[in-house]
Design an enzyme around this catalytic site. Sequence first.
Site, short mmCIF file in Angstrom:
data_model
loop_
_atom_site.label_atom_id
_atom_site.label_comp_id
_atom_site.label_asym_id
_atom_site.label_seq_id
_atom_site.Cartn_x
_atom_site.Cartn_y
_atom_site.Cartn_z
N PRO A 15 0.77 -1.25 0.00
CA PRO A 15 0.00 0.00 0.00
C PRO A 15 0.80 1.31 0.00
O PRO A 15 0.79 2.07 0.96
CB PRO A 15 -0.84 -0.13 1.27
CG PRO A 15 0.01 -0.95 2.19
CD PRO A 15 0.71 -1.93 1.29
N CYS A 16 1.44 1.59 -1.12
CA CYS A 16 2.20 2.84 -1.24
C CYS A 16 1.29 4.06 -1.22
O CYS A 16 1.74 5.16 -0.89
CB CYS A 16 3.04 2.82 -2.51
SG CYS A 16 2.14 2.48 -4.02
N HIS A 17 0.01 3.86 -1.52
CA HIS A 17 -0.93 5.00 -1.50
C HIS A 17 -1.16 5.53 -0.10
O HIS A 17 -1.69 6.62 0.06
CB HIS A 17 -2.27 4.58 -2.14
CG HIS A 17 -2.96 3.47 -1.45
ND1 HIS A 17 -2.62 2.13 -1.65
CD2 HIS A 17 -3.97 3.46 -0.54
CE1 HIS A 17 -3.39 1.37 -0.90
NE2 HIS A 17 -4.21 2.15 -0.22
#
Length: 166
Positions: A133-135
């Site tokens: 989950p880089c967001h």
Amino acid sequence: MKHDPTTHFTRWQAPMGPMILAATSRGLSGVWFEGQRHAPDPSAWQRADDAPLLVQAQEQLTAYFAGRRTTFDLPLDLQRGTAFQQRVWQALLQIAAGRTTSYGALSQRIGNPAAVRAVGAAVGRNPVSIVVPCHRVIGANGSLTGYAGGLDRKTALLALEGAVLH
């Protein structure tokens, strides 16, 4: 970033736009929105729409987009990054759905507080969007800085997760 020549892939129509999903014998190695910055060209890979791992990834992503799943249970192949990138990507996996962290906090989490810019670059090169989950990484002031898939998608993903931005 080099990719395993045995990588197989499928194209999938996600609620936020078409995506490319890729896997190797070790695990899921890519989830990109088509046209996403840093997405590789899959033309040298074998198309495998019915590959079990790619089907499972689509099922879990479908449940995620429908709000029925907040975590993923998929084997990952993150070996194509540098050792530093892999450390950053592993740290991303520790950020719970609905939560955010800053690039600075992430650099501290991996034990390298001076590497904020390098952490930002590694986050931007994350090959397994959403699942890794880089967001969930935002600016220190709470701003939605950078997302290889586009800030509109980053905003939508965080809203889907019920993240409270400060």
